[in-house]
Design a protein around this motif. Structure first.
Motif, PDB file in Angstrom:
ATOM      1  N   ALA A  79      40.784  64.209  29.882  1.00  0.00           N
ATOM      2  CA  ALA A  79      39.775  63.350  30.504  1.00  0.00           C
ATOM      3  C   ALA A  79      40.293  61.930  30.692  1.00  0.00           C
ATOM      4  N   ALA A  80      41.016  61.411  29.705  1.00  0.00           N
ATOM      5  CA  ALA A  80      41.536  60.043  29.802  1.00  0.00           C
ATOM      6  C   ALA A  80      42.889  59.994  30.504  1.00  0.00           C
ATOM      7  N   GLY A  81      43.732  60.990  30.261  1.00  0.00           N
ATOM      8  CA  GLY A  81      45.103  60.938  30.767  1.00  0.00           C
ATOM      9  C   GLY A  81      45.224  61.082  32.273  1.00  0.00           C
ATOM     10  N   PHE A  82      44.324  61.837  32.895  1.00  0.00           N
ATOM     11  CA  PHE A  82      44.463  62.128  34.321  1.00  0.00           C
ATOM     12  C   PHE A  82      43.476  61.368  35.212  1.00  0.00           C
ATOM     13  N   THR A  83      42.638  60.533  34.616  1.00  0.00           N
ATOM     14  CA  THR A  83      41.566  59.925  35.402  1.00  0.00           C
ATOM     15  C   THR A  83      42.066  58.946  36.454  1.00  0.00           C
ATOM     16  N   LEU A  84      43.088  58.147  36.139  1.00  0.00           N
ATOM     17  CA  LEU A  84      43.599  57.191  37.118  1.00  0.00           C
ATOM     18  C   LEU A  84      44.264  57.919  38.284  1.00  0.00           C
ATOM     19  N   LEU A  85      45.015  58.967  37.975  1.00  0.00           N
ATOM     20  CA  LEU A  85      45.648  59.766  39.024  1.00  0.00           C
ATOM     21  C   LEU A  85      44.594  60.371  39.939  1.00  0.00           C
ATOM     22  N   PHE A  86      43.568  60.985  39.361  1.00  0.00           N
ATOM     23  CA  PHE A  86      42.538  61.617  40.190  1.00  0.00           C
ATOM     24  C   PHE A  86      41.713  60.589  40.952  1.00  0.00           C
ATOM     25  N   GLY A  87      41.555  59.395  40.385  1.00  0.00           N
ATOM     26  CA  GLY A  87      40.854  58.338  41.115  1.00  0.00           C
ATOM     27  C   GLY A  87      41.561  57.994  42.408  1.00  0.00           C
ATOM     28  N   ARG A  88      42.891  57.941  42.368  1.00  0.00           N
ATOM     29  CA  ARG A  88      43.663  57.649  43.571  1.00  0.00           C
ATOM     30  C   ARG A  88      43.692  58.855  44.510  1.00  0.00           C
ATOM     31  N   VAL A  89      43.777  60.059  43.938  1.00  0.00           N
ATOM     32  CA  VAL A  89      43.746  61.273  44.751  1.00  0.00           C
ATOM     33  C   VAL A  89      42.445  61.329  45.549  1.00  0.00           C
ATOM     34  N   ALA A  90      41.336  60.889  44.935  1.00  0.00           N
ATOM     35  CA  ALA A  90      40.052  60.858  45.634  1.00  0.00           C
ATOM     36  C   ALA A  90      40.117  59.953  46.855  1.00  0.00           C
ATOM     37  N   LEU A  92      42.818  59.279  48.597  1.00  0.00           N
ATOM     38  CA  LEU A  92      43.781  59.771  49.577  1.00  0.00           C
ATOM     39  C   LEU A  92      43.351  61.069  50.253  1.00  0.00           C
ATOM     40  N   PHE A  93      42.728  61.955  49.510  1.00  0.00           N
ATOM     41  CA  PHE A  93      42.478  63.297  50.029  1.00  0.00           C
ATOM     42  C   PHE A  93      40.993  63.631  50.203  1.00  0.00           C
ATOM     43  N   GLY A  94      40.123  62.698  49.863  1.00  0.00           N
ATOM     44  CA  GLY A  94      38.692  62.926  50.067  1.00  0.00           C
ATOM     45  C   GLY A  94      37.910  62.897  48.774  1.00  0.00           C
ATOM     46  N   ARG A  95      36.981  61.955  48.702  1.00  0.00           N
ATOM     47  CA  ARG A  95      36.201  61.799  47.475  1.00  0.00           C
ATOM     48  C   ARG A  95      35.237  62.964  47.276  1.00  0.00           C
ATOM     49  N   ARG A  96      34.536  63.330  48.357  1.00  0.00           N
ATOM     50  CA  ARG A  96      33.581  64.428  48.221  1.00  0.00           C
ATOM     51  C   ARG A  96      34.303  65.720  47.851  1.00  0.00           C
ATOM     52  N   GLU A 209      32.052  63.502  53.760  1.00  0.00           N
ATOM     53  CA  GLU A 209      33.411  63.267  53.283  1.00  0.00           C
ATOM     54  C   GLU A 209      33.886  61.881  53.653  1.00  0.00           C
ATOM     55  N   SER A 210      34.789  61.349  52.832  1.00  0.00           N
ATOM     56  CA  SER A 210      35.414  60.062  53.138  1.00  0.00           C
ATOM     57  C   SER A 210      36.888  60.134  52.781  1.00  0.00           C
ATOM     58  N   ARG A 211      37.706  59.701  53.707  1.00  0.00           N
ATOM     59  CA  ARG A 211      39.151  59.612  53.474  1.00  0.00           C
ATOM     60  C   ARG A 211      39.717  58.656  54.517  1.00  0.00           C
ATOM     61  N   PRO A 212      40.865  58.041  54.259  1.00  0.00           N
ATOM     62  CA  PRO A 212      41.452  57.132  55.239  1.00  0.00           C
ATOM     63  C   PRO A 212      41.919  57.887  56.479  1.00  0.00           C
ATOM     64  N   SER A 213      41.894  57.215  57.637  1.00  0.00           N
ATOM     65  CA  SER A 213      42.306  57.858  58.888  1.00  0.00           C
ATOM     66  C   SER A 213      43.793  58.197  58.869  1.00  0.00           C
ATOM     67  N   VAL A 214      44.591  57.361  58.198  1.00  0.00           N
ATOM     68  CA  VAL A 214      46.019  57.630  58.024  1.00  0.00           C
ATOM     69  C   VAL A 214      46.267  57.836  56.540  1.00  0.00           C
ATOM     70  N   THR A 404      34.299  44.694  42.269  1.00  0.00           N
ATOM     71  CA  THR A 404      33.969  43.662  43.250  1.00  0.00           C
ATOM     72  C   THR A 404      35.230  43.126  43.910  1.00  0.00           C
ATOM     73  N   GLY A 405      35.127  42.811  45.206  1.00  0.00           N
ATOM     74  CA  GLY A 405      36.228  42.168  45.913  1.00  0.00           C
ATOM     75  C   GLY A 405      37.320  43.111  46.350  1.00  0.00           C
ATOM     76  N   LEU A 406      37.047  44.424  46.361  1.00  0.00           N
ATOM     77  CA  LEU A 406      38.037  45.409  46.797  1.00  0.00           C
ATOM     78  C   LEU A 406      37.472  46.178  47.992  1.00  0.00           C
ATOM     79  N   PRO A 407      38.303  46.500  48.986  1.00  0.00           N
ATOM     80  CA  PRO A 407      37.827  47.261  50.140  1.00  0.00           C
ATOM     81  C   PRO A 407      37.469  48.683  49.748  1.00  0.00           C
ATOM     82  N   ASP A 408      36.693  49.344  50.591  1.00  0.00           N
ATOM     83  CA  ASP A 408      36.216  50.691  50.279  1.00  0.00           C
ATOM     84  C   ASP A 408      37.352  51.685  50.066  1.00  0.00           C
ATOM     85  N   HIS A 409      38.459  51.517  50.800  1.00  0.00           N
ATOM     86  CA  HIS A 409      39.529  52.510  50.666  1.00  0.00           C
ATOM     87  C   HIS A 409      40.258  52.399  49.326  1.00  0.00           C
TER      88      HIS A 409
END
Length: 481
Positions: A79-90, A92-96, A209-214, A404-409
Motif C-alpha cells: 500500500a505504501a511502497g507502490f502508491t507514488l508509482l500508481f499515482g503517476r500511472v493514473a 499517464l494511462f487514465g485515472r478512471r 476517463e481522463s488522460r493527457p492527449s500526448v 494547490t498550485g499544480l495543473p490537472d495533469h
C-alpha cells in the motif's frame, strides 16, 4: 481535459490548476462525490479492520506468533511502497481506468482473503489488497481534485474525504471487533465485496476517463528507485517495531531505504520525463504540506494504538469495548472534516493547519493525566474527541496545501505523494510509539512517556508550518481559497 460529465476543469491552465469550473454542487457532481468518497471510506476501513482480529485469524489458519505480523506488514508494504508509482500511472494511462481496475482487484482479493484456508493464501490476498489500495487511493483522490476547481468546492470535497477517511480508520477498529465477535473474522474481508461491486456498477456511468492527449514516457529508473526505497523503509519500520530500534536488520533496511530515496531524487533531477519533477518537490506548498500530513497521520493513528493499549492492558477492557470507545474519536473527525473548509475560508489554509495542530497537541498532552481506573474514561473520551477535530483540520489543510498550485495533469502525481505521505505516516507511527511504551517495564508509565513524545511531534509539525509555510506559499494558498 474533462473528468466528470458536466464539470469541466481546464488541464492546460498552468500552475494554478483549473481556472473555470462549477460554483456549486449539482446533482451529478454530488453523485460523483458520493461514489469517490464511498471508495475512499472503504479503503480507510481496510487499514484497521483486521487489527483486533489478528489473534483469531492466527488461531484459525495456523499462523505462528512470529509470522502473525505479516498479515499487516504484507498489506502495508504494498500500500505504501507502490502508491507514488500508481499515482503517476493514473496521470499517464487514465485515472478512471486505474480506479476501476484497482477496485476490481480489491473486491477479488477481499473475497480470496475471506475464503483463505492457509496462511499462504491469506498473505497473497493481503498483497493484492495492498496493491489495489496503492492504485485506487491516488487515482480516486486525483479524480476528486480534478473534478472540483481550486477554492471552496475542492476544499469542501477534500474536507468530506478527510473526515470519512479518518472516520473509516476508526470504524474499521470498531467493525473488526464486532464482526469477529458476532460472526467471523472472514467477514472483515467479505464486507469489501458488495461495496466494491456497487462502486464498479455506478462509477463508469458517472466518471469520464481522463488522460493527457500526448502520453509521456514513464520514468522507469525513478519509479524503480522510489518503489524499492519505500519498500525498504516500510519494511525497516516494521522490523524496528518487532525487534526494537537497535536491531541491525531494521537499521540496515532503513539505511537502504534512505539511500534509495536519495538515488531517486538524483534521478529525478536529471530525467527528461521525471516521475516527480524536482521543481514540484521544491514547492513549499508540496514540501511543507506533506510534512504536516506525515506528522498528522503518524501521531493520531499511533495515539489510537497507545489508547488501545491503555484500555486493554491498564483498564482491562475487552477488544470490543476498547474498539467502541473510539466512537467519539470518529465523531470528532467527522466534525473536524465538516468544519475544516469553513475554517479555511474564514482564515487561511496555513492558519487552519496551525489551529488544528495546537488543538491536537493540547488534547494529546491532557492524556498524561489518565489514571489506572475507569474513572479516567471521561478524560479519554473528551481528549480523543477534541484531538480528532484538531487532527482532521490538519489533514484537510494538508490535502488542500499539497495539491494547490499544480495543473490537472499533475494531480495524480500530487495525490500520489499525499497518499504516500499518509500511508508512511500510518505505518511508521505505531512502531515508534510501541518502542517508546515498551522501553518502560511499567506499561502505564510507558504509555505516558509515549503520549508526551507524541505531543512533542505534533508541536514540531505545527512549528514547521508556522515558520516555513509563509510568504509566497501562504499568499498562493490564500488566493486559491
Amino acid at each position: 481535459m474533462s473528468v466528470v460529465e458536466g464539470a469541466r476543469v481546464d488541464a492546460g491552465s498552468g500552475e494554478g490548476g483549473g481556472a473555470e469550473g462549477p460554483v456549486r454542487l449539482d446533482g451529478r457532481l454530488r453523485l460523483v462525490l458520493v461514489v469517490l468518497l464511498v471508495a475512499q471510506f472503504m479503503l480507510a476501513v481496510d487499514f484497521s479492520i483486521l487489527n483486533v482480529a489478528l489473534p483469531v485469524i492466527g488461531d484459525g489458519l495456523g499462523f505462528s506468533l512470529s509470522n502473525l505480523q505479516w498479515i499487516a506488514t504484507s498489506f502495508a508494504l504494498c500500500a505504501a511502497g507502490f502508491t507514488l508509482l500508481f499515482g503517476r500511472v493514473a496521470d499517464l494511462f487514465g485515472r478512471r481506468r486505474l480506479f476501476l481496475v484497482g477496485l476490481a482487484v480489491l473486491g477479488l482479493s477481499s473475497l480470496a482473503g475471506g475464503l483463505a484456508t492457509s496462511p499462504e493464501m491469506l498473505l497473497v490476498a493481503r498483497v493484492f489488497q495492498g496493491l489495489a489500495t496503492a492504485a485506487v487511493t491516488p487515482a480516486g483522490l486525483s479524480l476528486l481534485t480534478t473534478s472540483f476547481p481550486e477554492g471552496p468546492l475542492r476544499q469542501k470535497a477534500l474536507g468530506l474525504n478527510g473526515a470519512l477517511m479518518s472516520a473509516g480508520f476508526t470504524t474499521g477498529a470498531i467493525l473488526g471487533g464486532v464482526l469477529t465477535d458476532l460472526l467471523s473474522w472472514r467477514w472483515a474481508f467479505f464486507i469489501n465485496v458488495p461495496v466494491a461491486l456497487a462502486v464498479l456498477f455506478i462509477a463508469p456511468a458517472v466518471i469520464k476517463e481522463s488522460r493527457p492527449s500526448v502520453r509521456p514516457k514513464l520514468d522507469l529508473p525513478g519509479a524503480t528507485a522510489v518503489t524499492l526505497g519505500l519498500l525498504a523503509l516500510i519494511y525497516g519500520l516494521t522490523q524496528a517495531g518487532e525487534h526494537g530500534w537497535g536491531s541491525g536488520s531494521a537499521l540496515a533496511w532503513l539505511a537502504a531505504g534512505v539511500v534509495l530515496l536519495v538515488v531517486f531524487y538524483a534521478i529525478e533531477s536529471k530525467s527528461a520525463a521525471p516521475l516527480v519533477p524536482v521543481s514540484v518537490l521544491k514547492k513549499k506548498t508540496v514540501a511543507w504540506g506533506n510534512i504536516a500530513g506525515l506528522i498528522a497521520f503518524l501521531t493520531e493513528t499511533s495515539l489510537v494504538f497507545l489508547m488501545t493499549l491503555y484500555l486493554q492492558e491498564v483498564l482491562d477492557f475487552s477488544p470490543l469495548t476498547a474498539g467502541l470507545s473510539f466512537g467519539v474519536l470518529g465523531i470528532g473527525t467527522v466534525i473536524g472534516g465538516s468544519i475544516a473548509p469553513r475554517v479555511i475560508g474564514a482564515t487561511s489554509t496555513r492558519s487552519t493547519l496551525i489551529i488544528g495542530g495546537v488543538l491536537q497537541a493540547v488534547a494529546t498532552l491532557s492524556l498524561i493525566a489518565l489514571g489506572e481506573t475507569s474513572s479516567s474514561m471521561w478524560l479519554l473520551l473528551v481528549a480523543t474527541f477534541a484531538g480528532g477535530v484538531g487532527n482532521m483540520l490538519v489533514i484537510v489543510g494538508f490535502m488542500v496545501t499539497a495539491t494547490t498550485g499544480l495543473p490537472d495533469h499533475e494531480q495524480g502525481m500530487a495525490t500520489g505523494l499525499a497518499t504516500m505521505t499518509q500511508q508512511v505516516g500510518i505505518t511508521m507511527g505505531t512502531p515508534i510509539m510501541s518502542a517508546i511504551a515498551a522501553a518502560n517495564t511499567d506499561i502505564h508509565a510507558g504509555i505516558t512517556t509515549a503520549v508526551i513524545v507524541n505531543t512533542a511531534i505534533v508541536v514540531l509539525g505545527t512549528l514547521t508550518t508556522a515558520l516555513f509555510l509563509r510568504n509566497k506559499a501562504a499568499k498562493d494558498l490564500a488566493a486559491a481559497g
